[in-house]
Design an enzyme around this catalytic site. Structure first.
Site, PDB file in Angstrom:
ATOM      1  N   SER A 124       0.834  -1.199   0.000  1.00 16.48           N
ATOM      2  CA  SER A 124       0.000   0.000   0.000  1.00 16.48           C
ATOM      3  C   SER A 124       0.867   1.246   0.000  1.00 16.48           C
ATOM      4  O   SER A 124       1.961   1.262   0.588  1.00 16.48           O
ATOM      5  CB  SER A 124      -0.864  -0.017   1.264  1.00 16.48           C
ATOM      6  N   TYR A 149      -2.587  -1.325  10.507  1.00 18.63           N
ATOM      7  CA  TYR A 149      -2.757  -1.880   9.161  1.00 18.63           C
ATOM      8  C   TYR A 149      -1.538  -1.537   8.289  1.00 18.63           C
ATOM      9  O   TYR A 149      -0.921  -2.404   7.678  1.00 18.63           O
ATOM     10  CB  TYR A 149      -4.046  -1.330   8.524  1.00 18.63           C
ATOM     11  N   LYS A 153       1.759  -3.826   6.534  1.00 20.10           N
ATOM     12  CA  LYS A 153       2.206  -3.790   5.123  1.00 20.10           C
ATOM     13  C   LYS A 153       3.715  -3.547   5.062  1.00 20.10           C
ATOM     14  O   LYS A 153       4.431  -4.195   4.295  1.00 20.10           O
ATOM     15  CB  LYS A 153       1.452  -2.703   4.356  1.00 20.10           C
ATOM     16  N   TYR A 177      -0.325  -0.130  -3.712  1.00 22.52           N
ATOM     17  CA  TYR A 177      -1.574   0.378  -4.281  1.00 22.52           C
ATOM     18  C   TYR A 177      -1.820   1.796  -3.814  1.00 22.52           C
ATOM     19  O   TYR A 177      -1.648   2.105  -2.630  1.00 22.52           O
ATOM     20  CB  TYR A 177      -2.780  -0.422  -3.782  1.00 22.52           C
ATOM     21  N   PRO A 293      -7.877  11.708  11.734  1.00 24.63           N
ATOM     22  CA  PRO A 293      -6.518  11.422  12.218  1.00 24.63           C
ATOM     23  C   PRO A 293      -5.810  10.399  11.322  1.00 24.63           C
ATOM     24  O   PRO A 293      -6.429   9.443  10.876  1.00 24.63           O
ATOM     25  CB  PRO A 293      -6.740  10.826  13.615  1.00 24.63           C
TER      26      PRO A 293
END
Ligand code: UDP
Length: 337
Positions: A124, A149, A153, A177, A293
């Site tokens: 990402s 998250y 990655k 991505y 945020p």
């Protein structure tokens, strides 16, 4: 020879399955359906005329992944399986670290047991953090992720670089991505968020269809032309085609390469709202809110490396993306339900 798509029933995975089948690949999908529907498999068959072999498994369970490798001749893996809800990841980080890292390690270990060496990873743009200047280039320093998250990655990118350094036969393409939106033009597959969407486009389409009252625009005081955040929105079909090019690259090369998948163009939140209104003919009521945020001001890609290494370039524009997102939402007001 087959390519395994972990998480292949999800939004990006399902579109990739279609493009892989269209390109002549034999596709196997492994998905635990924790955030997707088995109906996706039938829809892929309707679009392509080919039903991909499907395993309903959690790919962190080694025995299940081993069985898939025993029963098939797998040449490479495109690894989509993972949790992706940013706000949830800040509330239950352990769930995200456990699942996203575990699934990746298990798949990599079973690949190693089977001497399978081509790996494409769903990374990402979030790995660029909040310190780099746009356009983001693959050689910029990564880090400074703002949620669990994003940190998974980044950690997985580092794991893959280590594996590639240790195993001279191994190849990893880390696809970073940008913001995938749109849907397959057939309207048969698309993004089906569980509950209230966190991402912009599904929130817009659910507002347009009447499920949500109005769109909250998070932040109007960014240092951008209209004050709202700027992102590189990319049609999911273009993104899917980038995976077809990436797995071909991975089977023909060794080493780890990070590659951006974006259009190279930034659009602001309000530009997307206006483009959607034009494409759909539906007015979107908006309410201006404070910044969310963890959001960065600008995010868009330098796309030179993808063009150079993968011979791939996005084709669809923002109008196409809005039209196809709306087509999917109108045809499937409740997603796959
Ligand atoms: N956004 C918004 N309202 C929403 C969802 C998102 O204004 O309901 C904004 C968000 O603040 C960001 C942009 O839209 O500037 C893209 O957000 P999204 O969550 O889709 O993707 P991200 O770039 O955070 O991965």
């Amino acid at each position: 020879m087959s390519i395994l798509l972990t998480g292949g029933a999800g939004f990006i995975g399902s579109h990739t399955a279609v493009e892989m089948i269209n390109a002549g690949y034999d596709v196997i999908i492994a998905d635990d359906l924790s955030n997707s529907s088995e109906k996706v498999i039938d829809r892929i068959e309707i679009i392509t005329g080919v039903k991909p072999k499907f395993y309903k498994v959690d790919v962190s369970v080694k025995e299940d992944v081993r069985r898939i490798f025993e029963e098939n001749n797998i040449e490479g893996v495109i690894h989509f399986a993972g949790y992706k809800c940013v706000p949830e990841s800040t509330k239950v980080p352990l769930k995200y670290y456990r699942n996203n890292i575990d699934t990746t390690l298990t798949v990599l270990e079973v690949m190693e047991e089977n001497d399978c060496n081509a790996f494409v990873f769903s990374s990402s743009a979030t790995v660029y953090g909040d310190k780099n200047q746009v356009p983001f280039r693959e050689d910029m320093p990564t880090g400074g992720t703002t949620n669990a998250y994003g940190s998974t990655k980044l950690m997985i990118e580092n794991i893959l670089k280590d594996v590639a350094a240790a195993n001279s036969k191994f190849s990893a393409v880390l696809l970073r991505y940008f913001n995938p939106i749109g849907a397959h033009p057939s309207g048969l597959i698309g993004e089906a968020p569980d509950g209230i969407p966190n991402n912009l486009m599904p929130y817009i389409t659910q507002t347009a269809i009447g499920i949500r009252e109005c769109l909250n625009v998070f932040g109007t005081d960014y240092n951008t032309p209209d004050g709202t955040g700027v992102r590189d929105f990319i049609h999911v079909v273009d993104l899917a085609k980038g995976h077809v090019a990436a797995i071909k690259y991975a089977t023909e090369h060794t080493g780890a390469e990070a590659i951006n998948l974006g259009t190279g163009n930034g659009s602001s939140v309000l530009e997307v709202v206006h483009a959607f209104e034009k494409a759909s003919g539906v007015k979107i009521p908006v309410v201006f809110k404070d910044r969310r945020p963890g959001d960065v001001e600008y995010s868009y890609a330098c796309v030179d490396k993808a063009e150079r290494l993968l011979n791939w370039k996005a084709q669809y524009d923002l109008n196409d993306m809005c039209r196809d997102s709306w087509n999917w939402q109108e045809k499937n007001p409740k997603g796959y339900e």
